[in-house]
Design a protein around this motif. Structure first.
Motif, PDB file in Angstrom:
ATOM      1  N   VAL A 423      -6.813  -1.548  -0.124  1.00 45.49           N
ATOM      2  CA  VAL A 423      -7.594  -1.734   0.914  1.00 45.49           C
ATOM      3  C   VAL A 423      -6.807  -0.855   2.047  1.00 45.49           C
ATOM      4  CG1 VAL A 423      -7.984  -3.827   0.154  1.00 45.49           C
ATOM      5  CG2 VAL A 423      -5.892  -3.534   1.379  1.00 45.49           C
ATOM      6  N   ASN A 424      -7.686  -0.998   3.149  1.00 48.54           N
ATOM      7  CA  ASN A 424      -7.238  -0.064   4.386  1.00 48.54           C
ATOM      8  C   ASN A 424      -6.121  -0.683   4.861  1.00 48.54           C
ATOM      9  OD1 ASN A 424      -6.886   0.827   7.221  1.00 48.54           O
ATOM     10  ND2 ASN A 424      -9.156   1.276   7.147  1.00 48.54           N
ATOM     11  N   PRO A 425      -4.994   0.059   5.106  1.00 51.55           N
ATOM     12  CA  PRO A 425      -3.494  -0.591   5.575  1.00 51.55           C
ATOM     13  C   PRO A 425      -3.809  -1.439   6.917  1.00 51.55           C
ATOM     14  CG  PRO A 425      -3.344   1.516   4.738  1.00 51.55           C
ATOM     15  CD  PRO A 425      -4.902   1.548   4.752  1.00 51.55           C
ATOM     16  N   ASN A 426      -4.972  -1.089   7.712  1.00 49.72           N
ATOM     17  CA  ASN A 426      -5.142  -1.594   8.928  1.00 49.72           C
ATOM     18  C   ASN A 426      -5.399  -3.221   8.723  1.00 49.72           C
ATOM     19  OD1 ASN A 426      -4.616   0.474  10.719  1.00 49.72           O
ATOM     20  ND2 ASN A 426      -6.481   1.374   9.978  1.00 49.72           N
ATOM     21  N   PHE A 427      -5.918  -3.433   7.595  1.00 50.34           N
ATOM     22  CA  PHE A 427      -5.966  -5.041   7.117  1.00 50.34           C
ATOM     23  C   PHE A 427      -4.594  -5.588   7.276  1.00 50.34           C
ATOM     24  CE2 PHE A 427     -10.116  -6.025   4.879  1.00 50.34           C
ATOM     25  CZ  PHE A 427     -10.411  -7.136   5.579  1.00 50.34           C
ATOM     26  N   ARG A 428      -3.628  -5.047   6.869  1.00 50.75           N
ATOM     27  CA  ARG A 428      -2.134  -5.466   6.986  1.00 50.75           C
ATOM     28  C   ARG A 428      -1.674  -5.947   8.124  1.00 50.75           C
ATOM     29  NH1 ARG A 428      -2.298  -7.497   2.089  1.00 50.75           N
ATOM     30  NH2 ARG A 428      -2.861  -5.979   0.367  1.00 50.75           N
ATOM     31  N   SER A 429      -1.840  -4.822   9.050  1.00 54.00           N
ATOM     32  CA  SER A 429      -1.510  -4.974  10.516  1.00 54.00           C
ATOM     33  C   SER A 429      -2.354  -5.535  11.558  1.00 54.00           C
ATOM     34  CB  SER A 429      -1.315  -3.520  10.921  1.00 54.00           C
ATOM     35  OG  SER A 429      -2.242  -2.773  10.937  1.00 54.00           O
ATOM     36  N   GLY A 465     -11.732  -1.993  17.083  1.00 52.32           N
ATOM     37  CA  GLY A 465     -10.478  -2.173  16.193  1.00 52.32           C
ATOM     38  C   GLY A 465     -10.069  -0.863  15.572  1.00 52.32           C
ATOM     39  N   LYS A 466      -9.491  -0.741  14.339  1.00 55.16           N
ATOM     40  CA  LYS A 466      -9.005   0.449  13.726  1.00 55.16           C
ATOM     41  C   LYS A 466      -9.436   0.266  12.194  1.00 55.16           C
ATOM     42  CE  LYS A 466      -5.309   3.838  13.407  1.00 55.16           C
ATOM     43  NZ  LYS A 466      -3.967   4.243  13.508  1.00 55.16           N
ATOM     44  N   GLY A 467     -10.429   0.623  11.706  1.00 53.74           N
ATOM     45  CA  GLY A 467     -11.095   0.640  10.191  1.00 53.74           C
ATOM     46  C   GLY A 467     -12.107  -0.624  10.150  1.00 53.74           C
ATOM     47  N   VAL A 468     -12.652  -0.528   9.115  1.00 52.96           N
ATOM     48  CA  VAL A 468     -13.653  -1.520   8.879  1.00 52.96           C
ATOM     49  C   VAL A 468     -13.640  -2.020   7.461  1.00 52.96           C
ATOM     50  CG1 VAL A 468     -16.128  -1.156   8.329  1.00 52.96           C
ATOM     51  CG2 VAL A 468     -15.533   0.104  10.180  1.00 52.96           C
ATOM     52  N   TYR A 469     -13.990  -3.281   7.323  1.00 54.55           N
ATOM     53  CA  TYR A 469     -14.163  -4.022   6.148  1.00 54.55           C
ATOM     54  C   TYR A 469     -14.977  -3.555   5.247  1.00 54.55           C
ATOM     55  CZ  TYR A 469     -13.737  -8.232   3.200  1.00 54.55           C
ATOM     56  OH  TYR A 469     -13.995  -9.100   2.095  1.00 54.55           O
ATOM     57  N   TYR A 484     -12.801   2.535   5.915  1.00 59.79           N
ATOM     58  CA  TYR A 484     -12.775   1.735   4.608  1.00 59.79           C
ATOM     59  C   TYR A 484     -11.510   1.783   4.015  1.00 59.79           C
ATOM     60  CZ  TYR A 484     -17.696   1.371   4.405  1.00 59.79           C
ATOM     61  OH  TYR A 484     -19.079   1.099   4.657  1.00 59.79           O
ATOM     62  N   TRP A 485     -10.700   2.874   3.952  1.00 58.87           N
ATOM     63  CA  TRP A 485      -9.438   2.850   3.052  1.00 58.87           C
ATOM     64  C   TRP A 485      -8.215   3.512   3.797  1.00 58.87           C
ATOM     65  CZ3 TRP A 485     -14.161   4.320   0.495  1.00 58.87           C
ATOM     66  CH2 TRP A 485     -14.875   3.267  -0.303  1.00 58.87           C
ATOM     67  N   GLY A 486      -8.373   4.266   4.835  1.00 60.12           N
ATOM     68  CA  GLY A 486      -7.379   5.007   5.657  1.00 60.12           C
ATOM     69  C   GLY A 486      -6.925   6.153   4.979  1.00 60.12           C
ATOM     70  N   GLY A 487      -5.561   6.200   4.727  1.00 66.58           N
ATOM     71  CA  GLY A 487      -5.245   7.466   3.959  1.00 66.58           C
ATOM     72  C   GLY A 487      -5.356   7.069   2.361  1.00 66.58           C
ATOM     73  N   HIS A 488      -6.097   6.142   1.955  1.00 62.06           N
ATOM     74  CA  HIS A 488      -6.260   5.989   0.398  1.00 62.06           C
ATOM     75  C   HIS A 488      -7.030   6.669  -0.454  1.00 62.06           C
ATOM     76  CE1 HIS A 488      -3.743   2.004   1.020  1.00 62.06           C
ATOM     77  NE2 HIS A 488      -2.948   2.922   1.030  1.00 62.06           N
ATOM     78  N   TYR A 489      -8.006   7.254   0.438  1.00 63.71           N
ATOM     79  CA  TYR A 489      -9.161   7.963  -0.112  1.00 63.71           C
ATOM     80  C   TYR A 489      -8.966   8.813  -1.366  1.00 63.71           C
ATOM     81  CZ  TYR A 489     -14.017   9.266  -1.227  1.00 63.71           C
ATOM     82  OH  TYR A 489     -15.059   9.671  -1.829  1.00 63.71           O
ATOM     83  N   ASP A 490      -8.191   9.649  -0.847  1.00 62.67           N
ATOM     84  CA  ASP A 490      -7.743  10.723  -2.078  1.00 62.67           C
ATOM     85  C   ASP A 490      -7.333  10.055  -3.369  1.00 62.67           C
ATOM     86  OD1 ASP A 490      -8.665  12.687  -0.198  1.00 62.67           O
ATOM     87  OD2 ASP A 490      -6.828  13.308   0.490  1.00 62.67           O
ATOM     88  N   ARG A 491      -6.515   9.343  -3.180  1.00 61.84           N
ATOM     89  CA  ARG A 491      -5.780   8.603  -4.560  1.00 61.84           C
ATOM     90  C   ARG A 491      -7.095   8.003  -5.233  1.00 61.84           C
ATOM     91  NH1 ARG A 491      -1.200   4.331  -5.504  1.00 61.84           N
ATOM     92  NH2 ARG A 491      -1.514   4.098  -7.932  1.00 61.84           N
ATOM     93  N   LEU A 492      -8.108   7.366  -4.509  1.00 66.03           N
ATOM     94  CA  LEU A 492      -9.017   6.564  -5.092  1.00 66.03           C
ATOM     95  C   LEU A 492     -10.120   7.658  -5.707  1.00 66.03           C
ATOM     96  CD1 LEU A 492     -10.041   3.998  -2.199  1.00 66.03           C
ATOM     97  CD2 LEU A 492      -9.101   3.629  -4.743  1.00 66.03           C
ATOM     98  N   LEU A 493     -10.315   8.773  -5.098  1.00 65.71           N
ATOM     99  CA  LEU A 493     -11.237   9.787  -5.605  1.00 65.71           C
ATOM    100  C   LEU A 493     -10.745  10.495  -6.993  1.00 65.71           C
ATOM    101  CD1 LEU A 493     -13.979  11.509  -5.493  1.00 65.71           C
ATOM    102  CD2 LEU A 493     -12.601  12.770  -4.101  1.00 65.71           C
ATOM    103  N   SER A 494      -9.352  10.553  -7.070  1.00 71.61           N
ATOM    104  CA  SER A 494      -8.673  10.965  -8.230  1.00 71.61           C
ATOM    105  C   SER A 494      -8.866  10.057  -9.461  1.00 71.61           C
ATOM    106  CB  SER A 494      -7.268  11.500  -8.097  1.00 71.61           C
ATOM    107  OG  SER A 494      -6.525  10.468  -7.858  1.00 71.61           O
ATOM    108  N   ILE A 495      -8.741   8.595  -9.110  1.00 70.67           N
ATOM    109  CA  ILE A 495      -8.946   7.873 -10.039  1.00 70.67           C
ATOM    110  C   ILE A 495     -10.401   7.686 -10.540  1.00 70.67           C
ATOM    111  CG2 ILE A 495      -8.798   5.260 -10.754  1.00 70.67           C
ATOM    112  CD1 ILE A 495      -6.322   5.457  -8.472  1.00 70.67           C
ATOM    113  N   LYS A 496     -11.104   7.566  -9.642  1.00 75.06           N
ATOM    114  CA  LYS A 496     -12.721   7.712  -9.829  1.00 75.06           C
ATOM    115  C   LYS A 496     -12.934   8.747 -10.856  1.00 75.06           C
ATOM    116  CE  LYS A 496     -17.168   7.336  -9.354  1.00 75.06           C
ATOM    117  NZ  LYS A 496     -18.079   6.764  -9.987  1.00 75.06           N
TER     118      LYS A 496
END
Length: 531
Positions: A423-429, A465-469, A484-496
């Protein structure tokens, strides 16, 4: 029976012979030569334990209608899967004929990810297995394994019977599939974390028809015929499924969640008009007082919703409603963290003692069907400045603005490191997942006008805000990958790419959805090894 099916499919094939269907992507659609013949399609009807419907079947409309009817589409075939083997067979059948695959459970979908004209829909609604393990060694209060077709209300009722609670949503007819895969916020999320923080394991059908069980310790491939298991320590797919979005890596058929011990609760409901008869914004200091507390000292045991409802005509420009819950009784230090707000505005509030979570939750209501357009922002503490309230007041003056629901976040959600899930790290903050929308409407002829209003309002809310659910978005997001994912998108794409190299599962603004040739796309060297 077989003759009637053949006649139905013959007629069905005539409906999708359009240049639009052929130009939108490279899938096979009814009317094209690649589409299965009626005789070939009979294999699907024969080998599925559940039901298969075309649009000429009497029950087709009932199983196809979307909750947000604005995004209604017409799949060519709907497979009402009864079990995992149905999912595997339907997916392999669709792959054989290069059919567009859509995946659905409850049909709650704001932007149409789970439906498509001419597709084969794998509907998980009838998969409702529930398996409680109150002595599990995975979590002190036990676990529950829930198949994807369960609604949250059913799960809440069953967990209540065993004296437990589970992190889920307040829309009772929502199923856990898309909700969990997108992250999952909850009225008790500030206490227990997001749904993905409580997810221990998933069962998933891969895009090549394999069956896997994934958790933080790795991924196990299970042969459905022999039961033979092959384990890999690679847990990337489990990381991706915790917030990376649904319908893109595989088809998740079951989720195993942590349970928590139930508790007495307090429900606190407060309300105030946003403007008085002189058009003075008396609601602003009310919101500021509560939001300042939310961003600083409000205990994690407090959760719930901040709701702004648009009024009909001036001077009733809106009402602010706080629907809060405290996990525990009034005579506790955590309850008393609300006192600074109650000292100022307690006369506008109603307190109710609840014996358990279900008693609090059972009064929630979600409309069965509607036409709507929404937009979201993950509000951070620093966003709660004067500009935030000025923009809310400006939106309340827009004729077509409907209002906002802010789900309170933060609290113990912050305890899970930002990179532990997708999830987008901005959900945490953040302090609030703020979802707003235009006035709901019923006439399809208003769609274009109302969507245009929604698109105009989207950037005004996103900037709050910063980011979207991922589960509550506008369709108009230029930088949707980061939103949606902040800096996580590249890793998600590699897993996809590792799990679905042929891009078989795609949906609007899902990981990899903007790439036609995923197999030959360079996504860096961090491509996981599976199997």
């Amino acid at each position: 029976m077989h003759h009637s099916v053949i006649r139905t499919l013959n007629v069905l094939c005539l409906l999708f012979v359009t240049s639009q269907a052929q130009e939108c992507d490279n899938h096979c659609y009814p009317g094209q030569s690649c589409w299965p013949s009626p005789e070939e399609a009979l294999a699907l009807y024969k080998n599925i334990d559940g039901d298969v419907y075309s649009m000429y079947d009497e029950k087709y409309r009932a199983v196809n209608v979307m909750v947000n009817t604005r995004v209604q589409r017409l799949p060519a075939l709907i497979v009402m899967a009864k079990n995992v083997d149905d999912v595997i067979y339907a997916l392999n059948f669709a792959n054989k004929f290069n059919m567009k695959i859509t995946v659905r459970s409850s049909g709650h979908d704001y932007i149409g990810r789970s439906t498509w004209d001419g597709s084969l829909t794998i509907n998980l609604f009838n998969m409702k297995g529930l398996d409680f393990d109150l002595s599990s060694n995975l979590h002190p209060a036990g676990t529950v394994k829930a198949e994807s077709g369960n609604s949250w209300l059913r799960v809440y009722n069953e967990t209540n019977k065993v004296g437990r609670v589970i992190v889920g949503g307040s829309a009772h007819t929502v199923s856990m599939g898309g909700y969990t895969l997108g992250g999952g916020h909850s009225p008790i999320g500030r206490k227990f974390g997001m749904a993905v923080d409580n997810l221990l394991e998933v069962d998933m059908v891969t895009t090549n028809g394999s069956f896997v069980r994934a958790n933080e310790n790795g991924t196990t491939f299970i042969d459905r015929k022999t039961g033979q298991e092959t384990h890999s320590p690679n847990a990337d797919i489990f990381w991706a499924l915790r917030g990376g979005g649904g319908s893109t890596y595989g088809i998740v058929t079951a989720f195993t969640y942590k349970l928590h011990y139930d508790s007495e609760m307090v429900k606190l409901t407060c309300a105030i008009p946003y403007f008085d008869y002189k058009y003075t914004p008396i609601g602003r200091p009310f919101l500021q007082q509560f939001n300042n507390l939310l961003a600083t000292n409000l205990a994690p045991e407090w959760g719930g919703y901040e709701i702004i409802v648009k009024g009909a005509t001036p001077p009733n420009h809106g009402t602010i409603i706080l629907v809060l819950n405290h996990f525990g009784g009034m005579d506790t230090p955590s309850y008393r963290t609300i006192q600074p707000f109650l000292t100022a505005y307690g006369f506008l509030c109603k307190k109710e003692n609840m014996t358990n979570f279900l008693e609090y939750e059972i009064t929630a209501h979600d409309d069965l069907y509607y036409r709507t357009y929404i937009f979201n922002a993950l509000v951070q503490p620093q966003n709660l400045d004067n500009g935030f309230y000025t923009e809310i007041e400006s939106l309340l003056n827009e004729k077509e603005f409907g209002g906002c629901t802010g789900t309170l976040i933060g609290g113990n959600m912050m305890n899970n490191p930002a990179d532990n899930t997708a999830v987008n790290p901005n959900f945490r903050s953040g302090v609030m997942s703020l979802s707003c929308g235009v006035n709901a409407w019923g006439d399809p002829r208003q769609d274009r006008t109302m969507v245009a209003f929604g698109e105009q309002m989207t950037p005004r809310v996103v900037k709050l805000g910063k980011g979207v659910y991922f589960n509550e978005p506008s369709a108009l997001l230029d930088d949707w990958k980061t939103q949606y994912w902040g800096g996580h998108y590249d890793r998600l794409l590699s897993i996809k790419k590792a799990w679905d190299p042929d891009n078989i599962l795609t949906c609007f603004h899902c990981v990899g959805s903007d790439i036609k040739d995923l197999k030959n796309t360079d996504v860096g060297s961090n491509v996981p090894i599976i199997g």
